[in-house]
Design a protein around this motif. Structure first.
Motif, PDB file in Angstrom:
ATOM      1  N   ALA A 158      46.200  73.732  64.060  1.00 17.50           N
ATOM      2  CA  ALA A 158      44.987  72.990  63.700  1.00 17.50           C
ATOM      3  C   ALA A 158      43.843  73.970  63.502  1.00 17.50           C
ATOM      4  O   ALA A 158      43.611  74.831  64.349  1.00 17.50           O
ATOM      5  CB  ALA A 158      44.633  71.986  64.792  1.00 17.50           C
ATOM      6  N   VAL A 234      44.023  68.221  68.354  1.00 16.84           N
ATOM      7  CA  VAL A 234      44.349  69.247  69.346  1.00 16.84           C
ATOM      8  C   VAL A 234      45.320  68.710  70.393  1.00 16.84           C
ATOM      9  O   VAL A 234      46.178  69.444  70.894  1.00 16.84           O
ATOM     10  CB  VAL A 234      43.064  69.767  70.011  1.00 16.84           C
ATOM     11  CG1 VAL A 234      43.372  70.722  71.153  1.00 16.84           C
ATOM     12  CG2 VAL A 234      42.182  70.457  68.972  1.00 16.84           C
ATOM     13  N   ILE A 239      51.021  70.126  67.371  1.00 21.23           N
ATOM     14  CA  ILE A 239      50.149  71.291  67.203  1.00 21.23           C
ATOM     15  C   ILE A 239      50.438  72.307  68.307  1.00 21.23           C
ATOM     16  O   ILE A 239      50.491  71.973  69.486  1.00 21.23           O
ATOM     17  CB  ILE A 239      48.671  70.864  67.238  1.00 21.23           C
ATOM     18  CG1 ILE A 239      48.371  69.894  66.085  1.00 21.23           C
ATOM     19  CG2 ILE A 239      47.753  72.085  67.160  1.00 21.23           C
ATOM     20  CD1 ILE A 239      48.634  70.460  64.721  1.00 21.23           C
ATOM     21  N   VAL A 242      45.269  76.490  67.946  1.00 20.72           N
ATOM     22  CA  VAL A 242      44.038  75.992  67.331  1.00 20.72           C
ATOM     23  C   VAL A 242      43.160  77.170  66.932  1.00 20.72           C
ATOM     24  O   VAL A 242      43.010  78.129  67.706  1.00 20.72           O
ATOM     25  CB  VAL A 242      43.260  75.076  68.301  1.00 20.72           C
ATOM     26  CG1 VAL A 242      41.957  74.592  67.666  1.00 20.72           C
ATOM     27  CG2 VAL A 242      44.120  73.892  68.728  1.00 20.72           C
ATOM     28  N   PHE A 244      39.174  77.872  65.699  1.00 17.43           N
ATOM     29  CA  PHE A 244      37.875  77.187  65.688  1.00 17.43           C
ATOM     30  C   PHE A 244      36.766  78.215  65.576  1.00 17.43           C
ATOM     31  O   PHE A 244      36.809  79.271  66.232  1.00 17.43           O
ATOM     32  CB  PHE A 244      37.706  76.382  66.980  1.00 17.43           C
ATOM     33  CG  PHE A 244      36.330  75.800  67.183  1.00 17.43           C
ATOM     34  CD1 PHE A 244      35.996  74.568  66.633  1.00 17.43           C
ATOM     35  CD2 PHE A 244      35.363  76.478  67.923  1.00 17.43           C
ATOM     36  CE1 PHE A 244      34.720  74.024  66.824  1.00 17.43           C
ATOM     37  CE2 PHE A 244      34.096  75.945  68.119  1.00 17.43           C
ATOM     38  CZ  PHE A 244      33.783  74.716  67.560  1.00 17.43           C
ATOM     39  N   LEU A 254      37.303  71.645  72.964  1.00 22.08           N
ATOM     40  CA  LEU A 254      38.671  71.772  72.451  1.00 22.08           C
ATOM     41  C   LEU A 254      39.556  72.531  73.432  1.00 22.08           C
ATOM     42  O   LEU A 254      40.739  72.201  73.609  1.00 22.08           O
ATOM     43  CB  LEU A 254      38.667  72.479  71.103  1.00 22.08           C
ATOM     44  CG  LEU A 254      37.946  71.762  69.955  1.00 22.08           C
ATOM     45  CD1 LEU A 254      38.072  72.572  68.668  1.00 22.08           C
ATOM     46  CD2 LEU A 254      38.488  70.360  69.746  1.00 22.08           C
ATOM     47  N   ALA A 258      43.061  71.173  75.028  1.00 19.11           N
ATOM     48  CA  ALA A 258      44.289  71.951  74.878  1.00 19.11           C
ATOM     49  C   ALA A 258      44.895  72.296  76.229  1.00 19.11           C
ATOM     50  O   ALA A 258      46.123  72.302  76.385  1.00 19.11           O
ATOM     51  CB  ALA A 258      44.006  73.221  74.078  1.00 19.11           C
ATOM     52  N   VAL A 267      43.715  78.048  72.279  1.00 15.43           N
ATOM     53  CA  VAL A 267      42.615  77.778  71.351  1.00 15.43           C
ATOM     54  C   VAL A 267      41.926  79.098  71.080  1.00 15.43           C
ATOM     55  O   VAL A 267      41.414  79.736  72.007  1.00 15.43           O
ATOM     56  CB  VAL A 267      41.615  76.760  71.920  1.00 15.43           C
ATOM     57  CG1 VAL A 267      40.415  76.600  70.985  1.00 15.43           C
ATOM     58  CG2 VAL A 267      42.287  75.412  72.155  1.00 15.43           C
TER      59      VAL A 267
END
Length: 533
Positions: A158, A234, A239, A242, A244, A254, A258, A267
């Motif tokens: 993601a 997330v 997934i 991530v 970001f 997030l 996660a 993440v």
């Protein structure tokens, strides 16, 4: 699918299919006028998000197994498709962000150049990271069996678009490009500030997916609220990682989601940084006015909306520092504000500047002039002392925009103390001459623990995309200081190592097969070679 931009659909692209969302509709806005832009973009719901994640899961096996030539050609094709809509893309991005055409043209070149750079890595096979320890059947006292290692894609990724880079950190930007280069399908959540720009680039990616006969789940573009669609994305078990770029609050939200999953996932969030610049005495001994001009230019460029804008500057006390401060006061009124990306970002900037200016021991050093149109505030430079910096955490808060704080210091020891109390940063910059080397050497060990990139005699704005670049740093600059979001090393965020012990050659994956069919550079018994074994 076409990359024609004349008829934007206002739809998500779910595994290659333009899809009208079942949720409410939103518009992009021209930040120079606060006027809405057509078309409206319909937001997807949770059921529609499942279409994208399910397709990504289906696409994973075939995509991660692509031969290097086809995989690399696919990334090159995305770059070509983006360039094919250059004028239309720039026009829409200008309308949605207020950024000038020259800046966006350069950003587009950085985006396509990054895709092509990653394609070269794929052709070389570096991302496979092959290591081979050949069998040693006669080793005493115990024989060694054949062990082979390679890196494989982690799974669907993601990616969240950034507000301040509608191209380079957005739909086909660094996180998407590096995930695709690793062999991971991508579900990209568009930033609501530039939906049309995201659609144009999303079409370019989807066209390449279709033209190469790849599973359509390799790429999806979704529009939806971050609090629901973003969090659900997330949390989805499909997934596996991530990417970001955004605020600390958004990134940590997030990260929490996660981490709370039954299967926690990484993440890779780039968040908050004030990028200290350190002036040593020698750097201000000749032309402090020129240094002040360069500083103001770096603070105000792109309205200060850059991840590496210098939000904190250390300046020595004494004649050189005084002249630098006086030059800022006299030159600042000639610095005009530029349109910020959104009305919301502008309002946050106003609040941040008011909060900083209201702190004890903080004084306004210089103020620019407001720009034309809406959301173009006057750049602001404040000053304070090391004592206030150490006592008041507000002085370390990032103000996203054209604002900065000058801290005067008395000695190298005081400077080291101040630097040791800073949060993690993307960059630190040393402004120095040969006469400053000894003092700078005393500072370096502290800086190495605080930042991802240290510059000498430059300005941190402007990030080269290459093999050696690090765009990362300790928290809160990023969520994982062991990684970078820019450069070829970024690909490794979306890979993991797997070892194959005592495998018959017939079962070995091609990157680690004994005859080296892909002609990869491999480390055999610790030595790099392209030979087979």
């Amino acid at each position: 699918m076409t990359t024609n931009t004349q008829n934007l659909s206002g739809q998500s692209i779910l595994a290659g299919a333009a899809t009208t969302g079942n949720g409410r509709a939103v518009h992009g806005y021209n930040p120079a006028t606060n006027e809405p832009l057509e078309p409206a973009y319909s937001l997807i719901d949770l059921d529609q998000l499942k279409i994208a994640t399910a397709a990504a899961a289906e696409a994973f096996e075939s995509f991660r197994s692509l031969e290097p030539a086809k995989h690399a050609d696919f990334l090159d094709a995305i770059a070509e498709n983006i360039e094919a809509v250059g004028a239309e893309l720039a026009a829409r991005a200008m309308a949605e962000t207020g950024l000038p055409e020259a800046r966006l043209t350069g950003e587009r070149g950085r985006t396509t150049g990054q895709l092509r750079l990653f394609a070269k890595v794929i052709r070389q096979g570096d991302q496979h990271g092959v290591r081979v320890d050949p069998a040693l059947p006669d080793r005493a006292p115990l024989p060694r069996v054949d062990i082979r290692q390679r890196k494989i894609a982690v799974g669907p990724v993601a990616v969240f678009g950034a507000s301040n880079f509608p191209l380079a950190f957005s739909t086909a930007g660094g996180d998407t490009a590096s995930a695709l280069a690793a062999g991971c399908p991508v579900i990209f959540k568009a930033h609501n500030a530039h939906p049309g720009t995201s659609e144009i680039v999303g079409r370019a990616i989807s066209k390449a997916v279709a033209d190469f006969g790849l599973h359509p789940g390799v790429f999806s573009l979704v529009y939806g609220p971050g609090a629901t669609i973003g969090q659900a994305l997330v949390a989805d078990p499909v997934i596996k990682a991530v990417g970001f770029t955004g605020s600390r609050s958004g990134g940590t939200a997030l990260m929490a989601t996660a981490a709370a999953r039954p299967e926690p996932i990484p993440v890779y969030a780039e968040m908050s940084s004030i990028n200290p610049v350190i002036f040593f005495a020698g750097a201000l001994s000749e032309d402090p006015a020129a240094q002040a001009k360069a500083y103001l230019g770096s603070v105000s460029g792109s309205s200060g909306q850059l991840c590496t804008a210098p939000g904190l500057v250390f300046v020595p006390t004494g004649a050189g520092g005084d002249a630098f401060a006086q030059a800022i006061s006299s030159q600042a009124p000639n610095t005009a504000g530029q349109t910020m990306l959104t009305e919301g970002i502008y309002n946050s900037w106003i609040q941040g500047v008011e909060a900083l200016g209201g702190q004890p021991g903080v004084e306004l050093l210089g103020r620019g002039t407001e720009g034309a149109g809406q959301n173009a505030p006057a750049p602001a430079i404040y000053s304070s002392s090391v004592e206030q910096l150490l006592e008041n955490p507000v002085l370390q808060d990032e103000i996203f925009g054209a604002a900065s704080l000058v801290i005067r210091y008395d000695s190298a020891a005081e400077l080291v103390t101040a630097l040791s109390k800073l949060e993690g940063q993307l960059t630190a910059t040393l402004q120095l001459t040969d006469a400053d080397h000894e003092t700078a050497a005393a500072v370096l060990p502290t800086l190495e623990t605080k930042v991802g990139r240290i510059l000498v005699n430059g300005w941190p704005t402007g990030v080269e995309v290459g093999h050696a670049m690090v765009h990362g740093g300790p928290f809160p600059a990023t969520s994982d200081p062991q990684t970078t979001s820019v450069g070829t090393l970024a690909i490794e965020r979306f890979l993991r190592p797997v070892a194959y012990q005592n495998f018959p050659n017939a079962l070995l994956p091609r990157p680690i097969a004994k005859d080296n069919p892909w002609n990869l550079t491999r480390r055999i018994d610790g030595t790099l070679t392209t030979t087979g074994e």
